[in-house]
Design a protein around this motif. Sequence first.
Motif, PDB file in Angstrom:
ATOM      1  N   GLY A   1      -6.054   4.106  11.118  1.00 42.37           N
ATOM      2  CA  GLY A   1      -7.296   3.858  10.357  1.00 42.37           C
ATOM      3  C   GLY A   1      -8.174   3.191  11.271  1.00 42.37           C
ATOM      4  N   SER A   2      -9.449   3.342  11.344  1.00 38.42           N
ATOM      5  CA  SER A   2     -10.362   2.582  11.921  1.00 38.42           C
ATOM      6  C   SER A   2     -10.775   1.028  11.645  1.00 38.42           C
ATOM      7  N   THR A   3     -11.374   0.343  12.346  1.00 35.44           N
ATOM      8  CA  THR A   3     -11.462  -1.207  12.088  1.00 35.44           C
ATOM      9  C   THR A   3     -12.323  -1.187  10.771  1.00 35.44           C
ATOM     10  N   LYS A   4     -13.368  -0.302  10.629  1.00 38.17           N
ATOM     11  CA  LYS A   4     -14.034  -0.513   9.513  1.00 38.17           C
ATOM     12  C   LYS A   4     -13.396  -0.171   8.203  1.00 38.17           C
ATOM     13  N   VAL A   5     -12.474   0.850   8.276  1.00 37.32           N
ATOM     14  CA  VAL A   5     -11.861   1.150   7.109  1.00 37.32           C
ATOM     15  C   VAL A   5     -10.730  -0.083   6.651  1.00 37.32           C
ATOM     16  N   LYS A   6     -10.090  -0.724   7.627  1.00 32.29           N
ATOM     17  CA  LYS A   6      -9.210  -1.624   7.457  1.00 32.29           C
ATOM     18  C   LYS A   6     -10.058  -2.925   6.631  1.00 32.29           C
ATOM     19  N   GLN A   7     -11.383  -3.315   7.292  1.00 32.48           N
ATOM     20  CA  GLN A   7     -11.850  -4.225   6.698  1.00 32.48           C
ATOM     21  C   GLN A   7     -12.468  -3.975   5.306  1.00 32.48           C
ATOM     22  N   ALA A   8     -12.754  -2.732   4.721  1.00 33.54           N
ATOM     23  CA  ALA A   8     -13.012  -2.501   3.492  1.00 33.54           C
ATOM     24  C   ALA A   8     -11.944  -2.602   2.614  1.00 33.54           C
ATOM     25  N   GLN A   9     -10.796  -2.299   3.038  1.00 32.35           N
ATOM     26  CA  GLN A   9      -9.524  -2.293   2.567  1.00 32.35           C
ATOM     27  C   GLN A   9      -9.202  -3.849   2.161  1.00 32.35           C
ATOM     28  N   LEU A  10      -9.641  -4.771   3.173  1.00 30.95           N
ATOM     29  CA  LEU A  10      -8.963  -6.021   2.874  1.00 30.95           C
ATOM     30  C   LEU A  10     -10.036  -6.705   2.179  1.00 30.95           C
ATOM     31  N   GLN A  11     -11.344  -6.350   2.088  1.00 30.85           N
ATOM     32  CA  GLN A  11     -12.293  -6.942   1.114  1.00 30.85           C
ATOM     33  C   GLN A  11     -11.699  -6.685  -0.234  1.00 30.85           C
ATOM     34  N   ALA A  12     -11.312  -5.184  -0.559  1.00 34.66           N
ATOM     35  CA  ALA A  12     -10.840  -5.174  -1.861  1.00 34.66           C
ATOM     36  C   ALA A  12      -9.596  -5.782  -2.344  1.00 34.66           C
ATOM     37  N   LEU A  13      -8.811  -5.947  -1.335  1.00 39.84           N
ATOM     38  CA  LEU A  13      -7.432  -6.775  -1.432  1.00 39.84           C
ATOM     39  C   LEU A  13      -7.640  -8.169  -1.828  1.00 39.84           C
ATOM     40  N   ARG A  14      -8.769  -8.627  -1.066  1.00 39.05           N
ATOM     41  CA  ARG A  14      -9.154 -10.201  -1.316  1.00 39.05           C
ATOM     42  C   ARG A  14      -9.587 -10.531  -2.696  1.00 39.05           C
ATOM     43  N   LYS A  15     -10.353  -9.343  -3.199  1.00 35.61           N
ATOM     44  CA  LYS A  15     -11.001  -9.542  -4.520  1.00 35.61           C
ATOM     45  C   LYS A  15      -9.834  -9.375  -5.615  1.00 35.61           C
ATOM     46  N   GLU A  16      -8.813  -8.486  -5.249  1.00 34.42           N
ATOM     47  CA  GLU A  16      -7.730  -8.310  -6.239  1.00 34.42           C
ATOM     48  C   GLU A  16      -6.822  -9.538  -6.328  1.00 34.42           C
TER      49      GLU A  16
ATOM     50  N   THR B   1       1.998 -11.409  -7.043  1.00 27.43           N
ATOM     51  CA  THR B   1       1.351 -12.122  -6.259  1.00 27.43           C
ATOM     52  C   THR B   1       1.734 -12.052  -4.444  1.00 27.43           C
ATOM     53  N   LEU B   2       3.112 -11.910  -4.390  1.00 26.53           N
ATOM     54  CA  LEU B   2       3.551 -11.669  -2.871  1.00 26.53           C
ATOM     55  C   LEU B   2       3.252 -10.118  -2.641  1.00 26.53           C
ATOM     56  N   THR B   3       3.352  -9.191  -3.481  1.00 28.54           N
ATOM     57  CA  THR B   3       2.914  -7.732  -2.917  1.00 28.54           C
ATOM     58  C   THR B   3       1.826  -7.792  -2.463  1.00 28.54           C
ATOM     59  N   ALA B   4       0.422  -8.382  -3.144  1.00 26.30           N
ATOM     60  CA  ALA B   4      -0.834  -8.454  -2.892  1.00 26.30           C
ATOM     61  C   ALA B   4      -0.936  -9.304  -1.464  1.00 26.30           C
ATOM     62  N   VAL B   5      -0.240 -10.283  -1.546  1.00 30.88           N
ATOM     63  CA  VAL B   5      -0.345 -11.090   0.097  1.00 30.88           C
ATOM     64  C   VAL B   5       0.185 -10.401   1.178  1.00 30.88           C
ATOM     65  N   ASN B   6       1.393  -9.529   0.854  1.00 27.19           N
ATOM     66  CA  ASN B   6       2.026  -8.705   1.958  1.00 27.19           C
ATOM     67  C   ASN B   6       1.086  -7.705   2.455  1.00 27.19           C
ATOM     68  N   GLU B   7       0.217  -6.840   1.492  1.00 30.38           N
ATOM     69  CA  GLU B   7      -0.727  -5.935   1.709  1.00 30.38           C
ATOM     70  C   GLU B   7      -2.000  -6.583   2.370  1.00 30.38           C
ATOM     71  N   MET B   8      -2.315  -7.622   2.133  1.00 32.91           N
ATOM     72  CA  MET B   8      -3.549  -8.311   2.964  1.00 32.91           C
ATOM     73  C   MET B   8      -3.093  -8.608   4.087  1.00 32.91           C
ATOM     74  N   LYS B   9      -1.780  -9.093   4.616  1.00 35.45           N
ATOM     75  CA  LYS B   9      -1.173  -9.314   5.838  1.00 35.45           C
ATOM     76  C   LYS B   9      -1.243  -7.883   6.800  1.00 35.45           C
ATOM     77  N   VAL B  10      -0.652  -7.008   6.027  1.00 35.36           N
ATOM     78  CA  VAL B  10      -0.844  -5.613   6.695  1.00 35.36           C
ATOM     79  C   VAL B  10      -2.183  -5.249   7.349  1.00 35.36           C
ATOM     80  N   ASN B  11      -3.192  -5.674   6.711  1.00 33.65           N
ATOM     81  CA  ASN B  11      -4.505  -5.326   6.748  1.00 33.65           C
ATOM     82  C   ASN B  11      -5.176  -6.479   7.937  1.00 33.65           C
ATOM     83  N   GLY B  12      -4.391  -7.298   8.153  1.00 30.10           N
ATOM     84  CA  GLY B  12      -5.106  -8.252   9.384  1.00 30.10           C
ATOM     85  C   GLY B  12      -5.136  -9.740   8.639  1.00 30.10           C
ATOM     86  N   GLU B  13      -4.879  -9.765   7.465  1.00 27.64           N
ATOM     87  CA  GLU B  13      -5.653 -11.228   7.052  1.00 27.64           C
ATOM     88  C   GLU B  13      -4.412 -12.111   7.171  1.00 27.64           C
ATOM     89  N   VAL B  14      -4.932 -13.359   7.712  1.00 27.49           N
ATOM     90  CA  VAL B  14      -3.912 -14.562   8.008  1.00 27.49           C
ATOM     91  C   VAL B  14      -3.727 -15.320   6.783  1.00 27.49           C
TER      92      VAL B  14
END
Length: 282
Positions: free
Chosen positions: A106-121, A140-153
């Motif tokens: 996926g592109s950078t824009k797609v990953k950013q959109a996914q990350l925003q949705a994961l942050r809200k969740e 909780t940890l499932t959501a955290v791991n998904e955010m990390k996969v998409n570049g979240e620290v």
Amino acid sequence: MTTSEKFLQPSIPRFDGHYDHWSMLMKNFLRSKEMWNLVHEGLPTPVIGTAPASEAQRKSVEEAKIKDLKVKNFLFQAIDREILETILDKGTSKAILDSMRQKYQGSTKVKQAQLQALRKEFELLNMKEGEKIDSFLARTLTAVNEMKVNGEVMEPSMVVGKVLRSLTPKFNYVVRSIEELNDLNTMSIDELHGSLLVQEQRMQGYQEEEQALRISTTSEEGFSHLNSACELNGEEQNEATEGENMNTASSSSNSSSSGTTPNEENDVLVEGRGTRNMRESA
């Protein structure tokens, strides 16, 4: 290879459309086979020069090619036929993985959109009434791991704070105790998990004791009502017996007041009957 070692072989991770997760599993799998460097760096190429390649160099290249064929075999088993047909022209395992990354990461824009949705969740995540600590921490940890996969620290302190804010009201006193006795900036998720499990087990023990006490109290009340009913029936029977005795005594009193006893009255009746019979004979 022994039978036990054969059964302990890790399975090949199947590609399910989520490239980041699959690539992490595949990377770990190939490392366990000591083949990741070959995929990461590619096949070694002989040095071009005036001197011909030595026997050792040729042997090393051939061994690398055999390993690369094994890696390609693993990848072919991990990828569905529809996707496999699009990468059959790739000559090496490195080329296959590069192609997969370009198509599915996926592109950078797609990953950013996914990350925003994961942050809200993640922010809306709360513990449900009656939910166990293990279940809530897993979500909780499932959501955290998904955010990390998409570049979240995600620092552990952020996760610890989120968990404490999202517990049900019955854990309020536990949260206050943890905040007072621990430094949340250095507290690990495992430490928090263990503390919450201990408190949950204590709560469950208190609830079982209260339930047992409630059942015992209910049983005692039932026995008390039963005893009261028995005593009431006994009093009614006593009153009935006393009434019968009083009636008997009253009858006796009436007989005494007439001047005759029960035996005398019987004699009179017998004499009267005899006189009547004599008159009828005459």
